[in-house]
Design an enzyme around this catalytic site. Structure first.
Site, short mmCIF file in Angstrom:
data_model
loop_
_atom_site.label_atom_id
_atom_site.label_comp_id
_atom_site.label_asym_id
_atom_site.label_seq_id
_atom_site.Cartn_x
_atom_site.Cartn_y
_atom_site.Cartn_z
N TRP A 1 17.67 12.64 51.50
CA TRP A 1 18.84 13.51 51.27
C TRP A 1 20.09 12.87 51.86
O TRP A 1 21.19 13.02 51.32
CB TRP A 1 18.61 14.90 51.87
CG TRP A 1 17.87 15.81 50.93
CD1 TRP A 1 16.55 16.12 50.97
CD2 TRP A 1 18.42 16.51 49.81
NE1 TRP A 1 16.24 16.98 49.93
CE2 TRP A 1 17.37 17.24 49.21
CE3 TRP A 1 19.70 16.60 49.24
CZ2 TRP A 1 17.56 18.04 48.08
CZ3 TRP A 1 19.89 17.40 48.11
CH2 TRP A 1 18.83 18.10 47.55
N TRP B 1 38.52 33.13 46.85
CA TRP B 1 38.02 33.25 48.21
C TRP B 1 38.86 34.27 48.97
O TRP B 1 40.04 34.47 48.65
CB TRP B 1 38.10 31.90 48.94
CG TRP B 1 37.30 30.80 48.33
CD1 TRP B 1 37.79 29.68 47.71
CD2 TRP B 1 35.87 30.68 48.28
NE1 TRP B 1 36.75 28.88 47.28
CE2 TRP B 1 35.56 29.47 47.62
CE3 TRP B 1 34.82 31.48 48.72
CZ2 TRP B 1 34.26 29.04 47.39
CZ3 TRP B 1 33.52 31.06 48.50
CH2 TRP B 1 33.25 29.85 47.85
N TRP C 1 27.60 21.50 52.55
CA TRP C 1 28.41 22.72 52.36
C TRP C 1 28.56 23.02 50.87
O TRP C 1 28.46 24.18 50.46
CB TRP C 1 29.78 22.57 53.03
CG TRP C 1 29.70 22.95 54.48
CD1 TRP C 1 29.51 22.11 55.54
CD2 TRP C 1 29.73 24.28 55.04
NE1 TRP C 1 29.43 22.84 56.71
CE2 TRP C 1 29.57 24.17 56.44
CE3 TRP C 1 29.89 25.55 54.49
CZ2 TRP C 1 29.56 25.28 57.28
CZ3 TRP C 1 29.89 26.66 55.33
CH2 TRP C 1 29.72 26.52 56.70
P1 FAD Z 1 15.31 15.96 60.50
O1 FAD Z 1 14.74 17.13 59.84
O2 FAD Z 1 14.53 15.36 61.63
O3 FAD Z 1 15.70 14.90 59.44
C1 FAD Z 1 15.85 13.50 59.71
C2 FAD Z 1 17.17 13.01 59.18
O4 FAD Z 1 17.25 13.18 57.77
C3 FAD Z 1 18.37 13.74 59.74
O5 FAD Z 1 18.73 13.25 61.00
C4 FAD Z 1 19.42 13.49 58.68
O6 FAD Z 1 20.00 12.22 58.81
C5 FAD Z 1 18.59 13.51 57.41
N1 FAD Z 1 18.61 14.86 56.83
C6 FAD Z 1 17.77 15.87 57.09
N2 FAD Z 1 18.07 16.94 56.33
C7 FAD Z 1 19.13 16.59 55.59
C8 FAD Z 1 19.91 17.26 54.60
N3 FAD Z 1 19.65 18.50 54.20
N4 FAD Z 1 20.93 16.60 54.03
C9 FAD Z 1 21.22 15.33 54.38
N5 FAD Z 1 20.50 14.64 55.31
C10 FAD Z 1 19.48 15.26 55.90
N6 FAD Z 1 23.49 16.51 58.60
C11 FAD Z 1 24.19 15.56 59.25
O7 FAD Z 1 23.61 14.53 59.62
N7 FAD Z 1 25.52 15.72 59.50
C12 FAD Z 1 26.21 16.83 59.11
O8 FAD Z 1 27.41 16.91 59.33
C13 FAD Z 1 25.48 17.86 58.46
N8 FAD Z 1 26.10 19.02 58.08
C14 FAD Z 1 25.36 20.00 57.46
C15 FAD Z 1 26.01 21.18 57.05
C16 FAD Z 1 25.29 22.19 56.43
C17 FAD Z 1 26.01 23.46 55.99
C18 FAD Z 1 23.92 22.03 56.19
C19 FAD Z 1 23.14 23.12 55.51
C20 FAD Z 1 23.28 20.87 56.55
C21 FAD Z 1 23.98 19.83 57.18
N9 FAD Z 1 23.35 18.63 57.57
C22 FAD Z 1 24.08 17.66 58.21
C23 FAD Z 1 21.96 18.34 57.16
C24 FAD Z 1 20.88 18.73 58.19
O9 FAD Z 1 21.06 20.05 58.62
C25 FAD Z 1 20.85 17.81 59.41
O10 FAD Z 1 20.80 16.47 59.00
C26 FAD Z 1 19.61 18.08 60.27
O11 FAD Z 1 19.60 19.42 60.69
C27 FAD Z 1 19.64 17.16 61.47
O12 FAD Z 1 18.59 17.45 62.33
P2 FAD Z 1 17.39 16.42 62.51
O13 FAD Z 1 17.92 15.06 62.79
O14 FAD Z 1 16.46 17.02 63.49
O15 FAD Z 1 16.76 16.45 61.06
#
Ligand code: FAD
Length: 477
Positions: free
Chosen positions: A280, A308, A384
């Protein structure tokens, strides 16, 4: 000729604050000439998005960690502030460098700075080379059958599997021949990245270890303790089961190549879901690369007609975690305290802002940008827009998270809420996500006065849902 007499190579560090799997640094070390390691805080070039406060905090500590690693390997990290092109020109003048190496960036405004820099250097007869590292795929090269870019995640991820060869990480250079001169650069504290009055960063300090070593330790702990249960537990915010690698990835303290290599070695089950999440991230960057305005413009233009609500009071209530919906408030307070929020809760709070409060997703994106330590130029706006429904491959418009049911499903015993919303922590499980339904005697017994010690819900979710459905439906008509 001694090595120090050779014209040095400048290596630019940006969001690649590591020495392992760093193609630009490895190439510079291989070249044999002295290395000038340089970080430029560019807040001057027009079009670059200014970093948020939490990111600046992270950057300070990450630069300190990188400086330590480089020093131990034999090189100084030089720091500068200003326009990238000017700072590089100054470093060339001072060091006599004839090569500049860097790892590629994929935010189009940053990539534009790099393209202009490359052209300017080459025009002067200097060598300018860029390398991979931040992403598994090159967004300009991975194309659909018709030659366009991917707008849907599943075919994108399938194409990645077929068309992209994930290389092994590049070895960390053992010894770096650091350039011994003086650039007249800045000290780390002169970059002025840390908050001072007030110092709100205590929760961040308690939670994180920025830097490459912290990133590798996190990856190791995750693989050892949580990877096997990742798919099953990743949606439960009360159990720390996700990797929390996001800020490390955002600052390039670890690469997806290193993560994939560690997964290959781990032999653990459950790796494919985790890989898909990294996928993702790749997809978000693919989108950003092809849609430079992702953080400000609806990917689906029909959303430009959306009416909005302009309700700054409600926005502030949401930002401060005082909406009266415990799971939303817990998420917003986790964000404020630690600079991070669990993915499931990010989706819930974003849906609440956009669909219950009908506030433009761009306000939420900006708040996250300022407060997240993993604030990411691609993941943040793409996510978002995904929740708003305005993005590529987005959530369908009728998916409106019910904050009570989401709380009860993913935080069934209220552990997460109790951790972040202490004023209602004494409530029994059955009322923890719906305090307004608790009998008066229970509230009294627990010392809770709704509207005083904890807010009443800012909106009625049922009514807000109906309102959102009508507005969203009107976009389709
Ligand atoms: P893990 O579940 O351990 O995933 C490993 C890695 O995969 C993450 O570190 C990240 O790089 C990537 N990843 C995981 N889920 C997503 C996803 N849905 N979309 C894109 N990449 C993903 N992630 C950010 O890195 N930066 C942001 O600014 C950000 N803003 C977000 C805003 C919203 C409204 C939402 C819904 C999600 C956002 N995310 C963002 C995606 C996701 O929530 C985070 O990457 C994740 O929570 C990070 O925690 P983790 O490293 O433990 O994730």
């Amino acid at each position: 000729m001694s090595r120090q007499a050779q014209a040095p190579t400048i290596v630019l560090f940006r969001r690649d604050l590591r020495i392992g799997d760093n193609a630009a640094l490895a190439a510079a070390a291989d070249r044999g000439a002295p290395v000038v390691a340089l970080y430029i805080l560019d807040e001057t070039t027009k079009g670059l998005r200014a970093m948020g406060a939490a990111s600046r905090w992270w950057l300070h500590h990450s630069l300190a960690a990188l400086g330590d690693l480089l020093r131990k390997a034999g090189a100084n990290l030089f720091l500068a502030h200003g326009r990238t092109e000017d700072a590089v020109a100054k470093a060339i003048d001072a060091s006599g460098a004839n090569c500049v190496f860097w790892n590629r960036r994929y935010d189009p405004s940053e990539a534009g700075v790099d393209a202009r820099l490359k052209a300017a250097l080459r025009e002067k007869g200097l060598t300018a080379l860029s390398f991979d590292g931040a992403l598994l795929h090159e967004p300009s090269l991975l194309k659909t059958g018709s030659g366009g870019f991917y707008k849907v995640y599943t075919p994108f991820w399938k194409a990645m599997a077929y068309k992209v060869d994930v290389r092994d990480p590049i070895d960390t250079p053992g010894q770096i021949d650091g350039w011994r001169g003086e650039l007249g650069g800045l000290r780390l504290d002169e970059l002025d990245l840390l908050p001072s009055k007030p110092d709100w960063a205590y929760g961040l300090r308690e939670t994180w270890t920025p830097g490459e070593k912290g990133a590798q330790a996190r990856l190791g702990q995750f693989i050892e303790h949580d990877l096997a249960n990742y798919e099953r537990q990743r949606d439960y915010p009360g159990q720390p089961s996700t990797s929390r690698l996001s800020p490390h990835l955002t600052f390039g303290e670890i690469t997806p190549f290193q993560i994939f290599a560690a997964l290959r070695r781990s032999k653990s089950s459950g790796t494919s879901k985790f890989r898909a999440e990294i996928g993702w991230r790749e997809f978000s960057y693919h989108m950003l690369f092809h849609n430079p305005d992702l953080s400000v413009r609806n990917f689906r233009p029909e959303f430009d007609a959306m009416s909005w609500r302009d309700d700054m009071r409600a926005l502030r209530t949401w930002q401060r975690g005082l909406t009266g919906y415990p799971i939303v408030d817990a998420g917003m307070r986790e964000l404020w305290r630690t600079g991070w929020m669990h993915n499931r809760v990010r989706m819930i709070v974003a849906s609440f802002l956009i669909k219950d409060l009908m506030i433009d997703w761009r306000h939420g994106e900006k708040w996250f940008w300022d407060t997240l330590v993993d604030a990411d130029a691609a993941n943040n706006p793409a996510s978002w827009q995904w929740v708003a429904g305005s993005g590529a491959d987005a959530a369908p418009y009728f998916r409106i998270f019910n904050p009570v049911l989401q709380g009860e499903k993913f935080d069934p015993h209220g552990d997460y809420v109790r951790q972040h919303v202490p004023e209602i922590s004494a409530l029994p499980d059955r009322y923890i996500h719906r305090p307004w339904e608790a009998p008066a005697a229970v509230l009294k017994d627990k010392g809770i006065v709704l509207g005083k010690t904890y807010p009443n819900p800012i909106v009625d979710h049922g009514a807000a849902r109906e309102r959102a459905l009508i507005v969203y439906q009107s976009l389709k008509d």
